[in-house]
Design a protein around this motif. Structure first.
Motif, PDB file in Angstrom:
ATOM      1  N   LEU A  52       0.798  -1.219   0.000  1.00  0.00           N
ATOM      2  CA  LEU A  52       0.000   0.000   0.000  1.00  0.00           C
ATOM      3  C   LEU A  52       0.831   1.270   0.000  1.00  0.00           C
ATOM      4  O   LEU A  52       0.332   2.347  -0.342  1.00  0.00           O
ATOM      5  CB  LEU A  52      -0.975   0.003   1.191  1.00  0.00           C
ATOM      6  CG  LEU A  52      -2.006  -1.137   1.197  1.00  0.00           C
ATOM      7  CD1 LEU A  52      -2.920  -1.028   2.397  1.00  0.00           C
ATOM      8  CD2 LEU A  52      -2.808  -1.169  -0.097  1.00  0.00           C
ATOM      9  N   ASN A  53       2.117   1.183   0.427  1.00  0.00           N
ATOM     10  CA  ASN A  53       2.966   2.367   0.268  1.00  0.00           C
ATOM     11  C   ASN A  53       4.155   2.092  -0.652  1.00  0.00           C
ATOM     12  O   ASN A  53       5.159   2.791  -0.644  1.00  0.00           O
ATOM     13  CB  ASN A  53       3.433   2.918   1.622  1.00  0.00           C
ATOM     14  CG  ASN A  53       4.472   2.057   2.285  1.00  0.00           C
ATOM     15  OD1 ASN A  53       4.686   0.911   1.900  1.00  0.00           O
ATOM     16  ND2 ASN A  53       5.128   2.609   3.280  1.00  0.00           N
ATOM     17  N   LEU A  54       3.998   1.030  -1.460  1.00  0.00           N
ATOM     18  CA  LEU A  54       4.926   0.704  -2.537  1.00  0.00           C
ATOM     19  C   LEU A  54       6.322   0.286  -2.066  1.00  0.00           C
ATOM     20  O   LEU A  54       7.284   0.355  -2.815  1.00  0.00           O
ATOM     21  CB  LEU A  54       5.030   1.857  -3.554  1.00  0.00           C
ATOM     22  CG  LEU A  54       3.892   1.891  -4.590  1.00  0.00           C
ATOM     23  CD1 LEU A  54       2.592   2.301  -3.958  1.00  0.00           C
ATOM     24  CD2 LEU A  54       4.234   2.825  -5.738  1.00  0.00           C
ATOM     25  N   LEU A  55       6.442  -0.152  -0.813  1.00  0.00           N
ATOM     26  CA  LEU A  55       7.700  -0.759  -0.382  1.00  0.00           C
ATOM     27  C   LEU A  55       7.866  -2.114  -1.056  1.00  0.00           C
ATOM     28  O   LEU A  55       8.978  -2.542  -1.348  1.00  0.00           O
ATOM     29  CB  LEU A  55       7.718  -0.929   1.145  1.00  0.00           C
ATOM     30  CG  LEU A  55       8.003   0.329   1.962  1.00  0.00           C
ATOM     31  CD1 LEU A  55       7.792   0.047   3.441  1.00  0.00           C
ATOM     32  CD2 LEU A  55       9.418   0.837   1.717  1.00  0.00           C
ATOM     33  N   SER A  56       6.756  -2.803  -1.279  1.00  0.00           N
ATOM     34  CA  SER A  56       6.730  -4.070  -2.025  1.00  0.00           C
ATOM     35  C   SER A  56       5.593  -3.984  -3.031  1.00  0.00           C
ATOM     36  O   SER A  56       4.483  -4.462  -2.768  1.00  0.00           O
ATOM     37  CB  SER A  56       6.505  -5.261  -1.076  1.00  0.00           C
ATOM     38  OG  SER A  56       7.527  -5.353  -0.123  1.00  0.00           O
ATOM     39  N   PRO A  57       5.822  -3.348  -4.163  1.00  0.00           N
ATOM     40  CA  PRO A  57       4.734  -3.121  -5.123  1.00  0.00           C
ATOM     41  C   PRO A  57       4.077  -4.416  -5.590  1.00  0.00           C
ATOM     42  O   PRO A  57       4.734  -5.452  -5.722  1.00  0.00           O
ATOM     43  CB  PRO A  57       5.433  -2.421  -6.292  1.00  0.00           C
ATOM     44  CG  PRO A  57       6.669  -1.820  -5.705  1.00  0.00           C
ATOM     45  CD  PRO A  57       7.092  -2.766  -4.623  1.00  0.00           C
ATOM     46  N   ALA A  58       2.774  -4.351  -5.811  1.00  0.00           N
ATOM     47  CA  ALA A  58       2.047  -5.496  -6.353  1.00  0.00           C
ATOM     48  C   ALA A  58       2.446  -5.713  -7.811  1.00  0.00           C
ATOM     49  O   ALA A  58       2.970  -4.804  -8.473  1.00  0.00           O
ATOM     50  CB  ALA A  58       0.547  -5.255  -6.248  1.00  0.00           C
ATOM     51  N   ASP A  59       2.202  -6.904  -8.307  1.00  0.00           N
ATOM     52  CA  ASP A  59       2.444  -7.198  -9.726  1.00  0.00           C
ATOM     53  C   ASP A  59       1.299  -6.663 -10.582  1.00  0.00           C
ATOM     54  O   ASP A  59       1.492  -6.301 -11.745  1.00  0.00           O
ATOM     55  CB  ASP A  59       2.581  -8.706  -9.945  1.00  0.00           C
ATOM     56  CG  ASP A  59       3.754  -9.289  -9.177  1.00  0.00           C
ATOM     57  OD1 ASP A  59       4.822  -8.650  -9.151  1.00  0.00           O
ATOM     58  OD2 ASP A  59       3.598 -10.384  -8.600  1.00  0.00           O
ATOM     59  N   SER A  60       0.107  -6.627  -9.997  1.00  0.00           N
ATOM     60  CA  SER A  60      -1.061  -6.121 -10.721  1.00  0.00           C
ATOM     61  C   SER A  60      -2.077  -5.588  -9.716  1.00  0.00           C
ATOM     62  O   SER A  60      -2.005  -5.874  -8.520  1.00  0.00           O
ATOM     63  CB  SER A  60      -1.691  -7.225 -11.575  1.00  0.00           C
ATOM     64  OG  SER A  60      -2.112  -8.310 -10.765  1.00  0.00           O
ATOM     65  N   GLY A  61      -3.022  -4.812 -10.225  1.00  0.00           N
ATOM     66  CA  GLY A  61      -4.026  -4.203  -9.373  1.00  0.00           C
ATOM     67  C   GLY A  61      -3.924  -2.692  -9.413  1.00  0.00           C
ATOM     68  O   GLY A  61      -3.030  -2.132 -10.061  1.00  0.00           O
ATOM     69  N   GLU A  62      -4.835  -2.037  -8.715  1.00  0.00           N
ATOM     70  CA  GLU A  62      -4.892  -0.577  -8.714  1.00  0.00           C
ATOM     71  C   GLU A  62      -4.987  -0.057  -7.286  1.00  0.00           C
ATOM     72  O   GLU A  62      -5.544  -0.714  -6.405  1.00  0.00           O
ATOM     73  CB  GLU A  62      -6.098  -0.097  -9.522  1.00  0.00           C
ATOM     74  CG  GLU A  62      -6.058  -0.511 -10.986  1.00  0.00           C
ATOM     75  CD  GLU A  62      -7.336  -0.148 -11.729  1.00  0.00           C
ATOM     76  OE1 GLU A  62      -8.331   0.215 -11.062  1.00  0.00           O
ATOM     77  OE2 GLU A  62      -7.344  -0.234 -12.966  1.00  0.00           O
ATOM     78  N   LEU A  63      -4.453   1.144  -7.090  1.00  0.00           N
ATOM     79  CA  LEU A  63      -4.466   1.782  -5.773  1.00  0.00           C
ATOM     80  C   LEU A  63      -4.825   3.251  -5.951  1.00  0.00           C
ATOM     81  O   LEU A  63      -4.292   3.919  -6.850  1.00  0.00           O
ATOM     82  CB  LEU A  63      -3.086   1.648  -5.120  1.00  0.00           C
ATOM     83  CG  LEU A  63      -2.863   2.307  -3.757  1.00  0.00           C
ATOM     84  CD1 LEU A  63      -3.783   1.696  -2.700  1.00  0.00           C
ATOM     85  CD2 LEU A  63      -1.397   2.134  -3.330  1.00  0.00           C
ATOM     86  N   ASP A  64      -5.731   3.749  -5.104  1.00  0.00           N
ATOM     87  CA  ASP A  64      -6.140   5.144  -5.167  1.00  0.00           C
ATOM     88  C   ASP A  64      -6.217   5.697  -3.744  1.00  0.00           C
ATOM     89  O   ASP A  64      -6.931   5.162  -2.902  1.00  0.00           O
ATOM     90  CB  ASP A  64      -7.510   5.267  -5.857  1.00  0.00           C
ATOM     91  CG  ASP A  64      -7.936   6.712  -6.085  1.00  0.00           C
ATOM     92  OD1 ASP A  64      -7.827   7.525  -5.149  1.00  0.00           O
ATOM     93  OD2 ASP A  64      -8.376   7.032  -7.200  1.00  0.00           O
ATOM     94  N   ILE A  65      -5.450   6.753  -3.488  1.00  0.00           N
ATOM     95  CA  ILE A  65      -5.507   7.418  -2.191  1.00  0.00           C
ATOM     96  C   ILE A  65      -5.907   8.868  -2.432  1.00  0.00           C
ATOM     97  O   ILE A  65      -5.137   9.648  -2.990  1.00  0.00           O
ATOM     98  CB  ILE A  65      -4.168   7.343  -1.436  1.00  0.00           C
ATOM     99  CG1 ILE A  65      -3.757   5.878  -1.221  1.00  0.00           C
ATOM    100  CG2 ILE A  65      -4.291   8.049  -0.076  1.00  0.00           C
ATOM    101  CD1 ILE A  65      -2.430   5.697  -0.519  1.00  0.00           C
ATOM    102  N   SER A  66      -7.110   9.193  -2.057  1.00  0.00           N
ATOM    103  CA  SER A  66      -7.713  10.528  -2.221  1.00  0.00           C
ATOM    104  C   SER A  66      -7.383  11.163  -3.562  1.00  0.00           C
ATOM    105  O   SER A  66      -6.907  12.293  -3.644  1.00  0.00           O
ATOM    106  CB  SER A  66      -7.306  11.461  -1.064  1.00  0.00           C
ATOM    107  OG  SER A  66      -5.909  11.640  -1.028  1.00  0.00           O
ATOM    108  N   GLY A  67      -7.658  10.407  -4.618  1.00  0.00           N
ATOM    109  CA  GLY A  67      -7.520  10.945  -5.966  1.00  0.00           C
ATOM    110  C   GLY A  67      -6.190  10.705  -6.649  1.00  0.00           C
ATOM    111  O   GLY A  67      -6.060  10.936  -7.854  1.00  0.00           O
ATOM    112  N   THR A  68      -5.188  10.242  -5.902  1.00  0.00           N
ATOM    113  CA  THR A  68      -3.917   9.865  -6.517  1.00  0.00           C
ATOM    114  C   THR A  68      -3.974   8.370  -6.806  1.00  0.00           C
ATOM    115  O   THR A  68      -4.026   7.558  -5.881  1.00  0.00           O
ATOM    116  CB  THR A  68      -2.725  10.172  -5.591  1.00  0.00           C
ATOM    117  OG1 THR A  68      -2.684  11.580  -5.345  1.00  0.00           O
ATOM    118  CG2 THR A  68      -1.415   9.743  -6.225  1.00  0.00           C
ATOM    119  N   ALA A  69      -4.001   8.017  -8.093  1.00  0.00           N
ATOM    120  CA  ALA A  69      -4.226   6.623  -8.480  1.00  0.00           C
ATOM    121  C   ALA A  69      -3.046   6.071  -9.272  1.00  0.00           C
ATOM    122  O   ALA A  69      -2.393   6.799 -10.022  1.00  0.00           O
ATOM    123  CB  ALA A  69      -5.497   6.518  -9.309  1.00  0.00           C
TER     124      ALA A  69
END
Length: 250
Positions: A52-69
């Motif tokens: 969720l904070n990209l220390l270990s990025p996912a291989d796939s999927g989407e993330l959105d935190i208050s408009g930053t996607a």
């Protein structure tokens, strides 16, 4: 009118070798939500938080935190930095720099991450060290701090970044029993300010009191998600019930 989500993760998957560590995981949070992750070791809780904070990025999927996607299959450094500015991480083993004082550990992220000037960073760091009860330990190195004090420095460091989402990975697991209560009380006081949090913990009594929602994970999947009352006392899934009963009677 239902409050909109300020955070959402959709279909997160991550593989290490041939092992699927996160398997199509989705979750969301509204402002002020306290989401607790529970589950056995190796269930994917820590990997999820680090994703969720990209220390270990996912291989796939989407993330959105208050408009930053971001889309994990295609994102750039600017998007990565934008997401990290909106999250703060508290680690189970503190992750402090041993050669820096408590104050310097907090100012580091402000100076190099948020580009604050040193005077401003010092003022902010002292404010948050005071907030966690360590104003008189600002010039102490980690070697001269107790486990509970180190974790408080870690919490101050995360809060100083003023994150939209505070991520806490087993924040009491490395502590002596006498230090656990103080750290849990501190987290409760932070929750009372409306800070949105996602917490991995085995402290079920604490989780039941503080959480707006509890998620049980196993094998990289979300097995069940509901209110604390349901998960801890009348879970629908048999595996959830078995795990909760086992931990509560440990």
């Amino acid at each position: 009118m239902e409050q909109e989500s300020i955070f959402s993760a959709r279909a997160l998957s991550r593989k290490i070798g041939s092992s699927l560590i996160l398997d199509n995981v989705s979750l969301s949070a509204r402002q002020g939500d306290i989401i607790t992750l529970i589950g056995p070791s190796g269930s994917g809780k820590t990997t999820l938080l680090r994703t969720l904070n990209l220390l270990s990025p996912a291989d796939s999927g989407e993330l959105d935190i208050s408009g930053t996607a971001i889309d994990f299959e295609r994102y750039n450094k600017a998007q990565e930095k934008a997401i990290r500015k909106k999250t703060g991480m508290v680690f189970q083993n503190y992750n402090l720099f041993n050669n820096l004082t408590a104050l310097q550990n907090v100012t580091e992220g402000l100076v190099y991450g948020k580009k604050s000037n040193k005077k401003e960073a010092r003022e902010i760091a002292l404010h948050y060290l005071s907030r966690v009860g360590l104003a008189d330990r600002a010039d102490h190195f980690p070697a001269n701090l107790s486990g509970g004090q180190k974790q408080r420095v870690g919490i101050a460091r995360a809060l100083a970044l003023q994150p939209e989402i505070l991520l806490l990975d087993e924040p009491t697991s490395a502590l002596d029993p006498e230090n656990i209560g103080g750290v849990l009380q501190l987290i409760r006081s932070i929750a009372a300010t409306g800070q949105t949090m996602i917490i991995s913990t085995h402290e079920f009594s604490f989780a039941e009191k503080i959480s707006t929602r509890v998620i049980f994970m196993e094998g990289g999947k979300i097995i069940e998600e509901d209110s604390p009352a349901v998960i801890f006392h009348q879970a629908n899934n048999e595996r959830t019930r078995h795990f909760v009963k086992k931990v509560q009677h440990y």
